[in-house]
Motif scaffolding. Structure first.
Motif, PDB file in Angstrom:
ATOM      1  N   ASP A 235       2.541   0.558  -9.884  1.00 25.57           N
ATOM      2  CA  ASP A 235       2.888   1.009 -11.237  1.00 25.57           C
ATOM      3  C   ASP A 235       2.007   2.181 -11.666  1.00 25.57           C
ATOM      4  O   ASP A 235       2.473   3.118 -12.316  1.00 25.57           O
ATOM      5  CB  ASP A 235       2.719  -0.144 -12.244  1.00 25.57           C
ATOM      6  CG  ASP A 235       3.775  -1.206 -12.056  1.00 25.57           C
ATOM      7  OD1 ASP A 235       4.686  -0.980 -11.243  1.00 25.57           O
ATOM      8  OD2 ASP A 235       3.681  -2.261 -12.705  1.00 25.57           O
TER       9      ASP A 235
ATOM     10  N   GLU B  75       3.057   5.351 -10.005  1.00 18.86           N
ATOM     11  CA  GLU B  75       4.261   5.851 -10.681  1.00 18.86           C
ATOM     12  C   GLU B  75       3.895   6.561 -11.988  1.00 18.86           C
ATOM     13  O   GLU B  75       4.420   7.638 -12.292  1.00 18.86           O
ATOM     14  CB  GLU B  75       5.192   4.659 -10.960  1.00 18.86           C
ATOM     15  CG  GLU B  75       6.452   4.982 -11.734  1.00 18.86           C
ATOM     16  CD  GLU B  75       7.478   5.738 -10.913  1.00 18.86           C
ATOM     17  OE1 GLU B  75       7.331   5.789  -9.692  1.00 18.86           O
ATOM     18  OE2 GLU B  75       8.414   6.301 -11.533  1.00 18.86           O
ATOM     19  N   ALA B  76       2.980   5.955 -12.736  1.00 20.32           N
ATOM     20  CA  ALA B  76       2.577   6.546 -14.022  1.00 20.32           C
ATOM     21  C   ALA B  76       1.924   7.909 -13.808  1.00 20.32           C
ATOM     22  O   ALA B  76       2.209   8.869 -14.530  1.00 20.32           O
ATOM     23  CB  ALA B  76       1.628   5.601 -14.751  1.00 20.32           C
TER      24      ALA B  76
ATOM     25  N   GLN C 210       2.297   9.934 -11.215  1.00 20.13           N
ATOM     26  CA  GLN C 210       3.266  10.922 -10.731  1.00 20.13           C
ATOM     27  C   GLN C 210       4.191  11.383 -11.867  1.00 20.13           C
ATOM     28  O   GLN C 210       4.554  12.557 -11.942  1.00 20.13           O
ATOM     29  CB  GLN C 210       4.081  10.325  -9.572  1.00 20.13           C
ATOM     30  CG  GLN C 210       4.858  11.363  -8.785  1.00 20.13           C
ATOM     31  CD  GLN C 210       3.960  12.465  -8.201  1.00 20.13           C
ATOM     32  OE1 GLN C 210       3.029  12.169  -7.473  1.00 20.13           O
ATOM     33  NE2 GLN C 210       4.217  13.718  -8.550  1.00 20.13           N
ATOM     34  N   LEU C 211       4.535  10.451 -12.762  1.00 17.65           N
ATOM     35  CA  LEU C 211       5.358  10.826 -13.921  1.00 17.65           C
ATOM     36  C   LEU C 211       4.617  11.815 -14.810  1.00 17.65           C
ATOM     37  O   LEU C 211       5.195  12.798 -15.279  1.00 17.65           O
ATOM     38  CB  LEU C 211       5.690   9.583 -14.744  1.00 17.65           C
ATOM     39  CG  LEU C 211       7.036   8.911 -14.495  1.00 17.65           C
ATOM     40  CD1 LEU C 211       7.151   7.665 -15.350  1.00 17.65           C
ATOM     41  CD2 LEU C 211       8.193   9.847 -14.790  1.00 17.65           C
TER      42      LEU C 211
ATOM     43  N   PHE D  86      -0.569   4.022 -20.054  1.00 19.25           N
ATOM     44  CA  PHE D  86      -0.603   2.990 -19.021  1.00 19.25           C
ATOM     45  C   PHE D  86      -1.838   2.128 -19.213  1.00 19.25           C
ATOM     46  O   PHE D  86      -2.944   2.640 -19.387  1.00 19.25           O
ATOM     47  CB  PHE D  86      -0.631   3.621 -17.623  1.00 19.25           C
ATOM     48  CG  PHE D  86      -0.434   2.615 -16.530  1.00 19.25           C
ATOM     49  CD1 PHE D  86       0.844   2.237 -16.141  1.00 19.25           C
ATOM     50  CD2 PHE D  86      -1.518   2.011 -15.916  1.00 19.25           C
ATOM     51  CE1 PHE D  86       1.034   1.290 -15.148  1.00 19.25           C
ATOM     52  CE2 PHE D  86      -1.339   1.058 -14.917  1.00 19.25           C
ATOM     53  CZ  PHE D  86      -0.058   0.707 -14.533  1.00 19.25           C
TER      54      PHE D  86
END
Lengths: 370, 356
Positions: free
Chosen positions: B43, B46-47, B49-50, B238
Motif C-alpha cells: 500500500d 502504491e501511495a 508512486q501515486l 497515508f
C-alpha cells in the motif's frame, strides 16, 4: 470473471468512471472537490485490477486526518457502493452463476453504522436534541423575515469564529513597545540597502493563544450542539494556537483533555503553559445557573480558580448559555460579580444585530474592559 | 547519456537493497547523508508512486519510530540506484534530496529562501569605506547584487537551480519533516507553494516559476496538532501501520551482520519486544516503534557477543534482564514513568499473589 473485479469492469468503461461513487462520498459528508475526482481519473490510468485496488486508490486520494475526509465514512460508502454495483451486475447476468463468495446477504444483515453527519449538514427540522430538552422548533416572523431558532442556528460558525479570533488576537497588546523587531528591521535594510534605523515592535506583534475550558455538567449538555462549530474550529486547526479542556462544575486540581476525556491533566501543568501577555481564556459554563440552587462550594472553587487564572493570562471571557434572569440566586450571579461583567450570555449573541455579526460576534463582547 | 530520468518507485527487494552502508552514504561531506534502506508494504509503495505520478505532496502519519522520516531518503536512494542503472545519472551522482525539519518557530519562508540582510549591511558599509581599494571590481559587483545574499531552503533548492539559474532538470525529493510542529499559519502559508510550486522573492524581485515537473514532496506529521483542511486537500495521505508481522524481515535486512538476527535467535527478541508494546498500549504511554526495535537488537547483540556460549539459553538470560537493565530497557522506553509502568506490569505477571 474474476471475483475481485465483479462489477468493476462495467464501471471502468463508463465515460465518467466512478462519478457516482464520488457523488455518494460527497453526500455522505466527505468534502471532496472536483480536483479530487480529477485525481481519481488520473490515478485510474495506472490501472485497477480489483475492488481492493480501487478502494486503496480512493483512500490514498480522498481520506485525510480530518472529519471532512473521514476514513470510517469513506469505508462505509465504498462498501455500500461496491455491493450495489455487484448486485446490479448479478441482476443483469442472471444466466451466469454468481460466485459464492459474493453473496452479499450476510453483509447486508449486519448492523450498519450510519454515515456520520457533521452538525451543519443537519436540517434544522430534522435535528433531534436530547429527549429531556426537546421542544417544538420556534418559528415566526421578525422584521418581515422568516426565522427559526434551534441550538445549531446560533450565530456561531467556524468562519466567523476564525475571523473573530484573528481580529481578537491582533488586538493583543505587546507590553514590549520598545522591543526591536528584528524581522522588520532586516526587511527595511534589505529594502533600503543600508542600515538607517531600527524598527520597533508595534503593539499587536505578540502571537496570542486561545485556551477554552468547557463545563460538561449535565446542565450544559443541551448547548453542546450549538457549540460544535466552535469546538471543530479548534480541533480542526482553523484557530491556532488553541487548546480545549473539559471540566465538570468548576475546575479543581485536574482538567481533562478534549481528545481523550478520560486522561486527567494537572491544573498546575496547564497553568504553567499559559502566558501572562498572550493567553486568552474562554470559559463556557452555566456557572450553576441550570440547577437554580445555591452552591457555596462551587462559588468558592470557581473563585480560587479565577484568582489563579487571572495572574497567568491576559484576558478571561465567560460565556454562560443560560438566560441572565436565571443567574439570580445561583452561583452564576456571584461568579459574574467576580468577573466584573465579563460573563455574557448566548442570548446576548442572538440579540446582536446583523451588521455587528458581519464584523464578528466576539467583537461585540466586553473584551478589553478592565 | 539519456536524460529522461525514471521515477518508478517499485520496491524490488533483492535488486535494490543489497548495498552496504558505505555504498549508501553520499560521499559529499556537505550532505553527509546515509540513504536509508526501507521495506515498505504494498500500500505504501502504491501511495508513493501515486504521489510521484499525480505530482501531489504525500503526507505521512504513523506512530513515532515507524519510519516516516526514512521513507523520503529511501525514495531518493532508490531513484539514485534505478537511474544509475539506466544511466540517466552518472555513477557517482546522487539523486537530489533536500530535508527541511520543521520547528515550532519555523516560518513557511524558511523552506523557500532566507535573505542575509545583516550581511548585506556589513558588506555595504565595508564597500563604503573601501580604503585603498581593498575590494576588487568583482567583489563590489557581488555586494551590489542582492542575489548574493539570498540562500535557498529545501523547497527553494528543489524549485530553482542556482548553478543553471533555472528550474532543476530532475524532480528532487523534498522531505518536510514534522510539519505539525509549527502553528497553523505555517501550513496555510505553504498552500501556494505546494499547489503551484512557485514563489516570489521580494528582496531581489525574483519570481521563481514552477518547474516543468514539480519535486516529490514528502511531509510527515506526528499529529501533535490537527492540520487545516485547506492544507490536507492539497496532499495525498497515508498512515503507516506498525509492521508487526514484518519485524523479522526488517531486522534481517537492516541488521544482516548481527548474530541475534539469525533465524535461531530472532524470534524470542521479537516476542519480548511485542510484549513491551502490548504493555505500553494505554493512554499516556508510548509504545516503542520499529526504530526502537532495531536499537534493542543492537543492544542485545552487543551483550550476546560477550557471553561464553552463544546459545538460546544465553539469549533468554539477557532478555530476562530487560526490566531491570536500564541500558536495554532504555532503548525501548524513553521515560522513567514508562519504564516504571513496564516493570510493575512484569512484576504483577510474575507475582503468584497478584496473578491469583
Amino acid at each position: 470473471m474474476n471475483v475481485d473485479s465483479w462489477g468493476l469492469e462495467q464501471k471502468l468503461t463508463e465515460p465518467e468512471p466512478f462519478l457516482d461513487l464520488f457523488t455518494e462520498m460527497r453526500e455522505a459528508g466527505m468534502q471532496l472537490t472536483l480536483k479530487h475526482y480529477d485525481l481519481l481519473q488520473k490515478g485510474l490510468w495506472r490501472g485497477v485490477a480489483s475492488w481492493q485496488d480501487l478502494q486503496r486508490l480512493c483512500a490514498i486520494l480522498w481520506v485525510k486526518p480530518s472529519d471532512n475526509y473521514d476514513r470510517q465514512t469513506f469505508e462505509q460508502v465504498f462498501r455500500q457502493y461496491q455491493q450495489t454495483c455487484q448486485e446490479i451486475v448479478v441482476e443483469l447476468s442472471e444466466d451466469q452463476p454468481m460466485p459464492v463468495e459474493l453473496v452479499p446477504i450476510a453483509t447486508r444483515e449486519m448492523p450498519q453504522v450510519p454515515v456520520r453527519l457533521m452538525p451543519e449538514r443537519y436540517q434544522p427540522s430534522k435535528f433531534l436534541g436530547p429527549i429531556g430538552i426537546q421542544t417544538p422548533t420556534a418559528q415566526g416572523k421578525l422584521s418581515g423575515e422568516s426565522w427559526q431558532f434551534t441550538p445549531i442556528a446560533l450565530p456561531i460558525s467556524i468562519a466567523q469564529f476564525q475571523s473573530t479570533w484573528r481580529r481578537l488576537k491582533s488586538l493583543q497588546p505587546s507590553n514590549y513597545s520598545d522591543e526591536i523587531d528584528i524581522e522588520r528591521t532586516k526587511e527595511a535594510i534589505a529594502r533600503q540597502g543600508i542600515f538607517a534605523d531600527v524598527v520597533l515592535k508595534s503593539s499587536g506583534q505578540q502571537q496570542s493563544e486561545l485556551v477554552i475550558f468547557v463545563d460538561e455538567k449535565a446542565g450544559m449538555l443541551p448547548y453542546f450542539p450549538a457549540l460544535q462549530p466552535l469546538f471543530r474550529a479548534i480541533t480542526g486547526g482553523w484557530v491556532s494556537p488553541a487548546r480545549l479542556y473539559r471540566f465538570t462544575g468548576y475546575p479543581c486540581k485536574f482538567l481533562y483533555s478534549w481528545a481523550t476525556p478520560h486522561s486527567a491533566i494537572g491544573l498546575d501543568g496547564i497553568m504553567a503553559r499559559l502566558h501572562r501577555s498572550r493567553s486568552i481564556v474562554l470559559i463556557i459554563s452555566d456557572g450553576g445557573a441550570a440547577s437554580g440552587a445555591d452552591n457555596p462550594d462551587r462559588v468558592l472553587g470557581t473563585a480560587k480558580f479565577l484568582d489563579l487564572l487571572q495572574s497567568c493570562v491576559s484576558q478571561i471571557l465567560w460565556i454562560n448559555p443560560m438566560p441572565e434572569p436565571r443567574w439570580r440566586g445561583t452561583p452564576a450571579e456571584e461568579i459574574r460579580d467576580l468577573l466584573e461583567g465579563r460573563m455574557v450570555t448566548l442570548d446576548a449573541l442572538v440579540g446582536v444585530k446583523q451588521h455587528q455579526l458581519a464584523q464578528g460576534w466576539m467583537s461585540s463582547l466586553p473584551v478589553g474592559e478592565e | 547519456m539519456n536524460t529522461q530520468a525514471s521515477y518508478e518507485y517499485t520496491f524490488v527487494e533483492e535488486a535494490d537493497y543489497s548495498f552496504s552502508k558505505e555504498q549508501r552514504t553520499d560521499p559529499d561531506p556537505k550532505n553527509g547523508r546515509c540513504y536509508e534502506e526501507y521495506f515498505p508494504d504494498k500500500d505504501l509503495v502504491e501511495a508513493v508512486q501515486l504521489a510521484i505520478d499525480l505530482q501531489q505532496p504525500l503526507l505521512l502519519e504513523g506512530e513515532p519510530g515507524c519510519g516516516k522520516t526514512q521513507l523520503a531518503s529511501a525514495i531518493a536512494y532508490q531513484l539514485t540506484q534505478t537511474n544509475r542503472q539506466k544511466k540517466t545519472i552518472a555513477d557517482e551522482e546522487w539523486w537530489p534530496f533536500y530535508t527541511w525539519t520543521v520547528k515550532s518557530y519555523s516560518r513557511a519562508r524558511d523552506g523557500l529562501y532566507t535573505f542575509d540582510a545583516i550581511g548585506r549591511l556589513r558588506d555595504a558599509q565595508l564597500m563604503g569605506s573601501n580604503v585603498g581599494g581593498m575590494l576588487d571590481a568583482k567583489t563590489i559587483a557581488e555586494i551590489k547584487d542582492p542575489k548574493t545574499y539570498r540562500t535557498f531552503g529545501a523547497l527553494g533548492k528543489a524549485l530553482y537551480d542556482k548553478k543553471t539559474k533555472k528550474a532543476p532538470e530532475k524532480r528532487a525529493v523534498v522531505l518536510i519533516d514534522e510539519v505539525d510542529k509549527a502553528d497553523s499559519d505555517f501550513t496555510n502559508d505553504l498552500l501556494l507553494e505546494l499547489d503551484e510550486f512557485r514563489f516570489y522573492i521580494p528582496e531581489t524581485d525574483e519570481p521563481i516559476n514552477p518547474p516543468p515537473e514539480p519535486p516529490i514532496v514528502i511531509l510527515t506529521s506526528n499529529r501533535e496538532k490537527p492540520l487545516p483542511d485547506a492544507f490536507l486537500r492539497r496532499c495525498l495521505y497515508f498512515k503507516i501501520k506498525f509492521p508487526e508481522h514484518d519485524l523479522k524481515r526488517i531486522a534481517q535486512k537492516r541488521l544482516l551482520n548481527l548474530v541475534v538476527t539469525q533465524d535461531a535467535f530472532i524470534q524470542p527478541i521479537i516476542d519480548r519486544f511485542l510484549g513491551v508494546r502490548q504493555a505500553m498500549n494505554q493512554p499516556g504511554s508510548r509504545a516503542p516503534g520499529t526504530s526502537e526495535f532495531l536499537k534493542l537488537l543492537e543492544a542485545v547483540d552487543r551483550r550476546f557477543s560477550k557471553v561464553k556460549t552463544m546459545d538460546i539459553e544465553g539469549l533468554h538470560a539477557i532478555l530476562d534482564e530487560l526490566p531491570s537493565s536500564l541500558p536495554l530497557l532504555g532503548t525501548l522506553l524513553k521515560t522513567e514513568a514508562d519504564q516504571q509502568l513496564y516493570r510493575s506490569k512484569v512484576q504483577k505477571r510474575s507475582s503468584p499473589e497478584d496473578a491469583g
